[in-house]
Scaffold this active site. Structure first.
Site, mmCIF file in Angstrom:
data_model
loop_
_atom_site.group_PDB
_atom_site.id
_atom_site.type_symbol
_atom_site.label_atom_id
_atom_site.label_comp_id
_atom_site.label_asym_id
_atom_site.label_seq_id
_atom_site.Cartn_x
_atom_site.Cartn_y
_atom_site.Cartn_z
ATOM 1 N N GLU A 54 0.877 -1.172 0.000
ATOM 2 C CA GLU A 54 0.000 0.000 0.000
ATOM 3 C C GLU A 54 0.917 1.226 0.000
ATOM 4 O OE1 GLU A 54 -2.717 0.308 3.309
ATOM 5 O OE2 GLU A 54 -3.473 2.236 2.559
ATOM 6 N N ARG A 279 4.984 -12.443 10.078
ATOM 7 C CA ARG A 279 5.707 -11.241 9.674
ATOM 8 C C ARG A 279 7.038 -11.168 10.413
ATOM 9 N NH1 ARG A 279 2.045 -7.156 9.119
ATOM 10 N NH2 ARG A 279 3.536 -5.510 9.470
ATOM 11 N N LYS A 289 4.403 0.817 9.310
ATOM 12 C CA LYS A 289 4.482 2.111 8.630
ATOM 13 C C LYS A 289 3.867 3.223 9.474
ATOM 14 C CE LYS A 289 3.029 0.163 4.819
ATOM 15 N NZ LYS A 289 2.474 -0.038 3.491
#
Ligand code: ATP
Ligand code: MG
Length: 581
Positions: A54, A279, A289
């Site tokens: 994204e 992750r 982020k």
């Protein structure tokens, strides 16, 4: 160089194992699934993965794991990997990020050829599918506020309640949805929801929102749309449209998979296979982020490419190599269980790569002037120095030596403890590639600080060995004072003082654990003359000090700024063991 102790560096191994250091392709469970699917011809021998960032921030080392996995597996099995921007939320997304993300993936060494896509390319298709769902009685326009929707959704233990708008007729829904698209209603006033099951044990299936009104300009579609699909609606369908075979994502999407399946099944369209993996978490830093953006916005760091940031832009500027990061990604393996990987493993990979390729030079970070009393005033000698003992093809260079030199301040002690073998008054040491010198006098200022040393040299020891066989216990680096280049050198420590930043107590913010000493700038370092011409981005080993690279942002011609990429040994692991947390 020490071998990596992979087990120690990785607190808890994922089920996929960590892979053996050095082996080309240690197995992991995803590789095994793909190998089996290729063997059985499940997708007609086709393999298509994708990397779907994204564009709401810069890529970090966690994304690198995903990039390496998706592009790596595609390359390994003769498949392809699509690069797709999941640009469904224009209020948080920017062109700057779109460009930076592509630069980072290219830098990592991957090529998507002409396979660059955007979820926004599918806005038209997604809209058509939404209309189809409405017509099938599987989606409805809901006028509850965002807060009410949350309230009606229920909890993990309590079922949700149905929206009073759930029973709207297909005609009314079609009319309202079309008018939403035309911009007749205000932001947040209405949404389109999937009609699934408000009592489902999986909250994601409790009539999730598919579209929300946002009268926001989109960096690609401009003002064509004033409502945008939610990630959960767009993502699985985008994979389907592209014909992705293996859709690899992180564990938090496991509970979303039934929803993606529901959309694909109800629409009866091509069905990619989603596989979740853990992750990456890295010690002493954050990989989110949202948190990284906060560090940037609040000025805790100097931008996304600050060399202390775990972003690829930051690591590149710091001097990390793509090879080291790819190697790291392979070594950490792929599993289902989340593990905290020690930053030391990443640094080990960087060091291992730079050891092979970085030329050795001499640099003095905290200079102490030395005068060689018995060396002729106007003489300069050019001594041979090896560029890289690991790489004979790197050759040799000439280093000037003369009467005035700089040594490292902490290589001299006036009253040394027993284990200190470097320079002190009356003792002889070797200067790398040069001579034995002996300290004969110390000059201090009025405050008692040592400002200059006087030494003598033994001309018979040229090259660094005494013909009479006498030994010294230390070899020091040095630079010639009149020939030296002045430069600022920036030393870095971990960005945070705490290893696992997911374990921050309630009421505390992760920024409270920032390390106030993460950056130390040394403004008046003295470097070997050849470094005056070093190009931005060039990497070196400063002998005895670590690996350094020329900063690409703050260096000016003839005035380089250096970043310390990594120390020569894992120094702070030692400090940590000694109790610093
Ligand atoms: P963040 O939480 O940092 O914002 P994200 O998952 O929201 O990350 P995306 O841009 O959606 O960021 O991620 C693109 C791809 O990278 C996704 O497939 C995602 O699963 C993967 N990814 C993101 N963070 C990690 C991580 N720490 N480890 C492995 N893969 C990751
Ligand atoms: Mg995301």
């Amino acid at each position: 160089m020490d071998a990596p102790e992979t087990d120690r560096n990785i607190k808890e191994k994922g089920t996929g194992g960590t892979g053996g250091a050095g082996s080309a392709a240690p197995s992991n469970f995803i590789r095994a699934i793909i190998a089996e699917d290729m063997r059985t011809g499940k997708y007609g021998g086709r393999l298509m993965t994708r990397f779907p960032p994204e564009p709401n921030g810069y890529l970090h080392i966690g994304h690198a794991k995903s990039v390496c996995l998706n592009f790596g597996l595609a390359g390994e099995f003769g498949g392809v990997c699509n690069f797709r921007f999941d640009d469904t939320n224009p209020s948080k997304e920017e062109v700057e990020y779109v460009e930076a993300i592509q630069e980072d993936v290219r830098w990592l060494g991957f090529d998507w050829s002409d396979r660059l896509y955007y979820a926004s390319d599918y806005f038209g298709k997604l809209y058509e599918y939404a209309v189809e769902l409405i017509k099938a009685g599987r989606a409805y326009v809901c006028d509850l506020t965002a807060e009410q929707i949350r309230e009606y959704r229920g909890t993990l233990t309590a079922p949700g309640r149905e929206s009073p708008y759930r029973t709207r007729s297909v005609e009314e829904n079609l009319d309202l949805f079309e008018r939403m698209r035309r911009g007749e209603f205000g932001d947040g006033s209405r949404v389109l929801r999937a009609k699934i099951d408000m009592a489902s044990g999986n909250i994601n299936l409790r009539d999730p929102v598919m579209y929300r009104i946002k009268k926001v300009h989109h960096h690609r579609t401009g003002d064509t749309w004033c409502m945008y699909p939610m990630y959960d609606y767009a993502h699985g369908i985008s994979d389907s449209i592209e014909g992705v075979t293996h859709s690899l994502c992180t564990m938090e999407y496991e509970d979303h998979r039934p929803l993606y399946d529901w959309f694909l099944d109800v629409l009866d369209i091509y069905h990619p296979q989603q596989i979740e993996f853990a992750r990456l978490k890295l010690s002493y830093t954050v990989l989110s982020k949202r948190k990284l953006l906060k560090l940037v916005n609040e000025g805790h760091v100097h931008g996304w490419n600050d060399p202390r940031m775990p972003t690829l832009a930051g690591m590149r500027r710091r001097g990390y190599t793509p090879e080291a990061i790819r190697n790291f990604s392979e070594r950490i393996g792929v599993g289902k269980r989340e593990s905290l990987v020690d930053l030391a493993l990443l640094e080990y990979c960087v060091r291992e790569d730079l050891n092979r390729r970085a030329p050795r030079v001499m640099a003095v970070l905290r200079p102490l002037k030395v005068v060689i009393d018995n060396y002729p005033h106007d003489q300069v000698e050019y001594l041979d120095a090896v560029n890289n003992p690991e790489d004979p093809s790197a050759g040799a260079r000439k280093v000037p030596f003369c009467r005035e030199l700089y040594l490292e301040q902490d290589d001299f002690m006036e009253n040394p403890p027993k284990q200190f073998f470097r320079l002190t008054q009356g003792r002889e040491v070797r200067l790398r590639y040069a001579y034995f010198i002996k300290c004969v006098d110390v000059v201090k200022d009025e405050k008692g600080t040592i400002i200059e040393l006087h030494c003598t040299y033994d001309p018979a020891t040229r090259g660094g060995d005494a013909p009479d066989g006498r030994k010294v216990k230390a070899t020091l680096h040095w630079v010639s004072a009149p020939h030296a280049v002045s430069a600022e050198v920036r030393l870095y420590d971990t960005l945070f003082r705490k290893d696992d930043l997911d374990e921050v107590e309630e009421g505390k913010d992760f920024t409270e654990f920032l390390n106030p000493a993460s950056l130390e700038a040394l403004p008046s370092c003295r470097l070997e003359p050849c470094l005056g011409e070093a190009k931005p981005g060039a990497r070196f080993q400063f002998e005895r000090l670590g690996y350094f690279c020329v900063d690409t942002v703050d260096s000016a011609p003839g005035k380089p700024v250096f970043n310390r990429t990594v120390t020569l040994k894992d120094e702070w692991a030692k400090l940590r063991k000694a109790g610093r947390q």
